[in-house]
Write an enzyme that holds these catalytic residues in place. Structure first.
Site, short mmCIF file in Angstrom:
data_model
loop_
_atom_site.label_atom_id
_atom_site.label_comp_id
_atom_site.label_asym_id
_atom_site.label_seq_id
_atom_site.Cartn_x
_atom_site.Cartn_y
_atom_site.Cartn_z
N ILE A 149 69.35 2.89 34.52
CA ILE A 149 69.50 4.10 35.32
C ILE A 149 68.22 4.38 36.11
O ILE A 149 68.27 4.75 37.29
CB ILE A 149 69.86 5.31 34.43
CG1 ILE A 149 71.25 5.10 33.82
CG2 ILE A 149 69.85 6.60 35.25
CD1 ILE A 149 71.66 6.19 32.84
N VAL A 227 67.42 14.15 33.82
CA VAL A 227 68.79 13.68 33.68
C VAL A 227 68.91 12.85 32.40
O VAL A 227 69.80 12.02 32.27
CB VAL A 227 69.25 12.86 34.91
CG1 VAL A 227 69.39 13.75 36.13
CG2 VAL A 227 68.29 11.70 35.21
N ARG A 229 67.95 13.78 28.25
CA ARG A 229 68.48 14.67 27.22
C ARG A 229 67.59 15.91 27.19
O ARG A 229 66.38 15.84 27.41
CB ARG A 229 68.48 13.99 25.84
CG ARG A 229 69.55 12.92 25.67
CD ARG A 229 70.95 13.51 25.64
NE ARG A 229 71.98 12.53 25.34
CZ ARG A 229 72.65 11.84 26.26
NH1 ARG A 229 72.37 12.02 27.55
NH2 ARG A 229 73.59 10.99 25.89
N ASP A 252 69.65 18.67 34.57
CA ASP A 252 71.07 18.47 34.27
C ASP A 252 71.33 18.61 32.78
O ASP A 252 72.48 18.70 32.35
CB ASP A 252 71.53 17.08 34.73
CG ASP A 252 73.03 16.88 34.56
OD1 ASP A 252 73.79 17.79 34.97
OD2 ASP A 252 73.44 15.84 34.02
N GLU A 257 71.83 23.16 24.37
CA GLU A 257 72.92 22.80 25.28
C GLU A 257 74.25 22.91 24.55
O GLU A 257 74.36 22.37 23.44
CB GLU A 257 72.72 21.37 25.78
CG GLU A 257 73.70 20.96 26.86
CD GLU A 257 73.42 19.57 27.41
OE1 GLU A 257 74.36 18.73 27.38
OE2 GLU A 257 72.29 19.31 27.84
N HIS A 276 75.11 19.34 32.72
CA HIS A 276 75.27 17.98 32.17
C HIS A 276 76.43 17.24 32.84
O HIS A 276 77.41 16.84 32.20
CB HIS A 276 75.47 18.02 30.65
CG HIS A 276 75.08 16.73 29.99
ND1 HIS A 276 74.67 16.65 28.68
CD2 HIS A 276 75.04 15.46 30.46
CE1 HIS A 276 74.41 15.39 28.36
NE2 HIS A 276 74.63 14.64 29.43
#
Length: 313
Positions: A149, A227, A229, A252, A257, A276
């Site tokens: 990524i 982006v 955790r 994000d 969360e 997310h």
């Protein structure tokens, strides 16, 4: 075993090209199991259904050999690995979310730098608010967590003409675009970065990696894009920097969360928050299907699956 079952979160009829040597069962986290879990040899974890759902069948799967997530991170199932049958492997979805997550990372960076949230608020009230905003061009970017990524983020970042891109991962190496540094180099690299992208997996080593000391090393006015955790970042330390106005953040993922209503992060100055959504896009399903087909063909042929990140025993 009565049969060798494969549990899929995608209806098997929609997959196509699956090996004929297994019986395929569709389970996407429903309360009732669709078959006897004891017959399952390959378990593809339901996507975005949470840790409780992900691990619930595993205690009843004494014959499972492969546990395949459809996420790049495996923190929602990693705790179950020691209880899996000896030799069972856990595989992640490396490659499935590269395009979607990299797209969002660049979207968050550009939106924050160019002040898009402010313009949307101004549009809501019919106000014309021109002004001078920073560009991504000629900026220095730092990518923390340079896996597939991270590389995809750099692929999309390069056409925006950054001054430099620095890369950090667990181990040092050289890639076609240049060196990849280790976490030990962060104290030197952070003061140079205008935009810091977090893409690292959540592990014991990366939990609260972005703490008060990390943030203090970032230059005034820098942007943090997460982006990865939420727990990679110490939320309290980040809030202190945002409320001082010294840093900005585009997130994000958050810790906690989902971010509860009334949490101070919602209204922190300079914060842009998305719920997310890095992975769940139209790009997910075709890539998830390709991964599952490839893994099952290897498994049927007696070959080791790809993307192994842990094994039991």
């Amino acid at each position: 075993m009565a049969s060798a079952d494969v549990w899929l979160p995608i209806p098997p009829a929609e997959m196509g090209g699956l090996p004929a040597s297994f019986r395929y069962v569709h389970w996407d986290g429903e309360e009732e199991f669709p078959a006897d879990p004891a017959d399952c040899v390959f378990y593809a974890v339901p996507y975005l259904k949470g840790q409780a759902v992900a691990v619930r069948p595993l205690a009843h799967m004494p014959n499972v050999r492969v546990v395949q997530t459809l996420t790049a991170g495996i923190d929602h199932v990693e705790s179950a690995v020691p209880q899996l049958p000896r030799g069972t492997v856990l595989c992640n979805a490396r490659g499935v979310h590269d395009a979607s997550t990299a797209e969002l990372a660049l979207t968050l960076a550009l939106a924050s730098l160019r002040g898009i949230p402010d313009f949307v608020r101004a549009q809501d009230t019919g106000r014309w608010t021109p002004g001078f905003r920073p560009a991504l061009a000629d900026r220095t970017a730092l990518i923390v967590g340079y896996g597939s990524i991270g590389a995809a983020i750099e692929d999309r970042l390069t056409p925006f003409e950054p001054e430099a891109v620095h890369r950090v991962a667990r181990s040092a190496r050289t890639v076609p675009r240049g060196p990849v540094h280790t976490l030990a180099d962060l104290p030197r690299l952070l003061p140079e970065a205008d935009v810091v992208f977090l893409v690292t997996p959540l592990t014991d080593a990366t939990r609260h990696l972005v703490d008060a000391e990390f943030l203090a090393r970032m230059k005034d006015g820098a942007l943090l894009v997460n982006v990865a955790r939420g727990a990679v970042v110490d939320t309290g330390a980040l809030l202190a920097e945002l409320e001082s106005g010294r840093l900005r953040a585009a997130l994000d993922v958050t810790d906690p969360e989902p971010l509860p209503a009334g949490h101070p992060l919602w209204k922190a100055p300079g914060a842009l928050i998305t719920p997310h959504v890095g992975g769940p896009t139209s790009a997910f399903l075709p890539r998830a299907k390709r991964l599952l087909r490839a893994q099952l063909r290897r498994f049927a042929a007696g070959e080791e699956p790809e993307n192994i990140v842990a094994s039991a025993g």
